[in-house]
Design a protein around this motif. Structure first.
Motif, PDB file in Angstrom:
ATOM      1  N   VAL A 122       0.834  -1.202   0.000  1.00  0.00           N
ATOM      2  CA  VAL A 122       0.000   0.000   0.000  1.00  0.00           C
ATOM      3  C   VAL A 122       0.871   1.256   0.000  1.00  0.00           C
ATOM      4  N   TRP A 123       1.914   1.275   0.780  1.00  0.00           N
ATOM      5  CA  TRP A 123       2.776   2.453   0.861  1.00  0.00           C
ATOM      6  C   TRP A 123       3.435   2.735  -0.491  1.00  0.00           C
ATOM      7  N   MET A 124       3.898   1.699  -1.178  1.00  0.00           N
ATOM      8  CA  MET A 124       4.525   1.889  -2.481  1.00  0.00           C
ATOM      9  C   MET A 124       3.524   2.369  -3.531  1.00  0.00           C
ATOM     10  N   LEU A 125       2.320   1.787  -3.518  1.00  0.00           N
ATOM     11  CA  LEU A 125       1.358   2.053  -4.580  1.00  0.00           C
ATOM     12  C   LEU A 125       0.569   3.335  -4.380  1.00  0.00           C
ATOM     13  N   THR A 126       0.675   3.973  -3.226  1.00  0.00           N
ATOM     14  CA  THR A 126      -0.075   5.209  -2.979  1.00  0.00           C
ATOM     15  C   THR A 126       0.835   6.422  -2.862  1.00  0.00           C
ATOM     16  N   TRP A 141      -1.966   8.458   7.311  1.00  0.00           N
ATOM     17  CA  TRP A 141      -1.962   7.273   8.173  1.00  0.00           C
ATOM     18  C   TRP A 141      -3.320   6.593   8.198  1.00  0.00           C
ATOM     19  N   ILE A 142      -4.397   7.362   8.118  1.00  0.00           N
ATOM     20  CA  ILE A 142      -5.740   6.767   8.123  1.00  0.00           C
ATOM     21  C   ILE A 142      -5.963   5.940   6.862  1.00  0.00           C
ATOM     22  N   TRP A 143      -5.665   6.543   5.694  1.00  0.00           N
ATOM     23  CA  TRP A 143      -5.894   5.830   4.444  1.00  0.00           C
ATOM     24  C   TRP A 143      -4.922   4.669   4.268  1.00  0.00           C
ATOM     25  N   THR A 144      -3.683   4.852   4.687  1.00  0.00           N
ATOM     26  CA  THR A 144      -2.717   3.756   4.590  1.00  0.00           C
ATOM     27  C   THR A 144      -3.155   2.580   5.458  1.00  0.00           C
ATOM     28  N   ALA A 145      -3.623   2.878   6.676  1.00  0.00           N
ATOM     29  CA  ALA A 145      -4.091   1.814   7.570  1.00  0.00           C
ATOM     30  C   ALA A 145      -5.321   1.120   6.994  1.00  0.00           C
ATOM     31  N   LEU A 146      -6.244   1.901   6.429  1.00  0.00           N
ATOM     32  CA  LEU A 146      -7.474   1.323   5.879  1.00  0.00           C
ATOM     33  C   LEU A 146      -7.169   0.394   4.706  1.00  0.00           C
ATOM     34  N   ALA A 149      -5.393  -2.781   5.726  1.00  0.00           N
ATOM     35  CA  ALA A 149      -6.338  -3.747   6.295  1.00  0.00           C
ATOM     36  C   ALA A 149      -7.105  -4.472   5.191  1.00  0.00           C
ATOM     37  N   ILE A 150      -7.454  -3.758   4.122  1.00  0.00           N
ATOM     38  CA  ILE A 150      -8.185  -4.385   3.018  1.00  0.00           C
ATOM     39  C   ILE A 150      -7.306  -5.394   2.277  1.00  0.00           C
ATOM     40  N   VAL A 151      -6.054  -5.014   1.999  1.00  0.00           N
ATOM     41  CA  VAL A 151      -5.142  -5.960   1.337  1.00  0.00           C
ATOM     42  C   VAL A 151      -4.908  -7.172   2.228  1.00  0.00           C
ATOM     43  N   MET A 152      -4.777  -6.937   3.522  1.00  0.00           N
ATOM     44  CA  MET A 152      -4.620  -8.038   4.470  1.00  0.00           C
ATOM     45  C   MET A 152      -5.869  -8.924   4.468  1.00  0.00           C
ATOM     46  N   LEU A 153      -7.041  -8.314   4.338  1.00  0.00           N
ATOM     47  CA  LEU A 153      -8.290  -9.073   4.274  1.00  0.00           C
ATOM     48  C   LEU A 153      -8.305  -9.995   3.058  1.00  0.00           C
ATOM     49  N   TRP A 154      -7.911  -9.483   1.903  1.00  0.00           N
ATOM     50  CA  TRP A 154      -7.865 -10.313   0.700  1.00  0.00           C
ATOM     51  C   TRP A 154      -6.887 -11.467   0.874  1.00  0.00           C
ATOM     52  N   THR A 155      -5.733 -11.184   1.468  1.00  0.00           N
ATOM     53  CA  THR A 155      -4.719 -12.225   1.643  1.00  0.00           C
ATOM     54  C   THR A 155      -5.164 -13.276   2.647  1.00  0.00           C
ATOM     55  N   THR A 240      -7.375   4.565  -6.057  1.00  0.00           N
ATOM     56  CA  THR A 240      -6.661   5.827  -5.857  1.00  0.00           C
ATOM     57  C   THR A 240      -6.288   6.514  -7.157  1.00  0.00           C
ATOM     58  N   GLY A 241      -6.409   5.808  -8.287  1.00  0.00           N
ATOM     59  CA  GLY A 241      -6.010   6.408  -9.546  1.00  0.00           C
ATOM     60  C   GLY A 241      -7.131   6.651 -10.523  1.00  0.00           C
TER      61      GLY A 241
END
Length: 333
Positions: A122-126, A141-146, A149-155, A240-241
């Motif tokens: 997420v940090w690299m892609l945003t 920090w709010i959007w990075t955390a959110l 969490a979503i990428v972690m959910l998919w994984t 984001t894009g």
């Protein structure tokens, strides 16, 4: 010579630039990855065990990386264009699978590794959101955390269904999610991301065929992690894009769709036969995917702005400017 039925149709397909691009950037990496999986696993051996996580991770991760490079070429080890960094989702997943191949690695350590990888992706892609000032201060920090969490959910959900439902069924369930992502990204104007998500669909379908032949095929902690990080990363890039803001509603709905993979764990569903569990889960996933595509399509059509801003940002360049038919590479530098 007499006319061959459908000869004109097949000739047209051979000359269609989009068909050629799909064969080059999706089908070719998928076929190569399946062959690589077979060579590393060698399931035809007598009493061959299930493949190690690192084996399946290398297969899907290599296909994911190759598809991006074939379509858009090499742009350095850490490109300034944020979208080019999606390849590191595959690289990180392969690295994690190397650790997860250790049979005695405790589950908390596995979850910690996946979380760190999710945050890194997420940090690299945003970076473009921070660089352009769209995220600043606490928003970063709010959007990075959110999104982490979503990428972690998919994984996590991909690994959960893989471990609880081994065999040929679960790759098809993941392919429904990937197909929903591909179509939603396309409707949102991000054709390049749609194509890369299509690689995930194709790979899962290839694995489905292998699983029909060799029942021991297990992609837990390997390809499932690559799928989660790769698809999650594409979801982040699309949200984001994408321009205008309307199609993001469809992306947002799809972000929570992996929760439906947990349907077989519900008390009433758990007691059903495996085929019924699969049917219910597949139906719910297809409904969520269709809803996401419909939202992206409807809101995009109703948006008062112009969905194509004239740039190549979202893969909407005309064939005149792009005679190969390849989706124009996104640029979120």
């Amino acid at each position: 010579m007499p006319d061959v039925p459908f000869a004109g149709l097949f000739a047209g397909l051979r000359e269609n630039p989009m068909v050629l691009e799909t064969l080059r950037s999706v089908v070719a990496p998928q076929v190569g990855a399946i062959v690589l999986l077979l060579l590393l696993w060698r399931p035809w051996r007598k009493q061959a065990p299930a493949p190690l996580p690192i084996v399946t991770a290398i297969s899907l991760g290599a296909a994911f990386i190759a598809a991006q490079f074939i379509a858009h070429g090499w742009h350095g080890w850490y490109p300034g264009d944020t979208t080019r960094r999606i390849v590191y989702a595959g690289v990180l997943a392969i690295a994690i699978a190397a650790f997860e191949s250790w049979p005695k690695l405790p589950n908390p350590a596995r979850h910690a590794l996946r979380l760190v990888a999710s945050i890194a992706v997420v940090w690299m892609l945003t970076a473009h959101r921070r660089r352009n000032g769209d995220w600043s201060g606490a928003d970063i920090w709010i959007w990075t955390a959110l999104w982490s969490a979503i990428v972690m959910l998919w994984t996590t959900c991909a690994n959960n269904i893989a471990s609880r439902r081994p065999g040929p069924a679960w790759p098809l369930l993941l392919s429904i999610l990937a197909l929903g992502l591909s179509l939603t990204a396309y409707k949102a104007g991000a054709a390049s991301f749609s194509q890369l998500a299509g690689l995930l669909v194709a790979w899962m379908h290839g694995v489905f065929i292998l699983a029909l032949i060799w029942k021991k095929l297990d992609l837990t902690r390997g390809a499932a992690t690559v799928f989660g990080l790769g698809a999650g990363g594409l979801l982040v890039l699309t949200y984001t894009g994408v321009w205008p803001h309307g199609p993001r509603w469809g992306v947002g709905l799809l972000a929570l769709a992996p929760l439906l993979l947990l349907t077989p764990r519900l008390p009433r569903v758990r007691t059903m036969k495996p085929l019924a569990q699969f049917g219910i889960t597949a139906g719910l996933l297809a409904t969520a995917a269709a809803g996401a595509v419909a939202l992206a399509t409807y809101v995009d059509a109703e948006d008062t702005g112009d969905a194509d801003d004239g740039s190549d940002l979202y893969g909407r360049a005309e064939l005149i400017a792009n005679p190969t038919g390849a989706p124009a590479p996104p640029t979120l530098a």
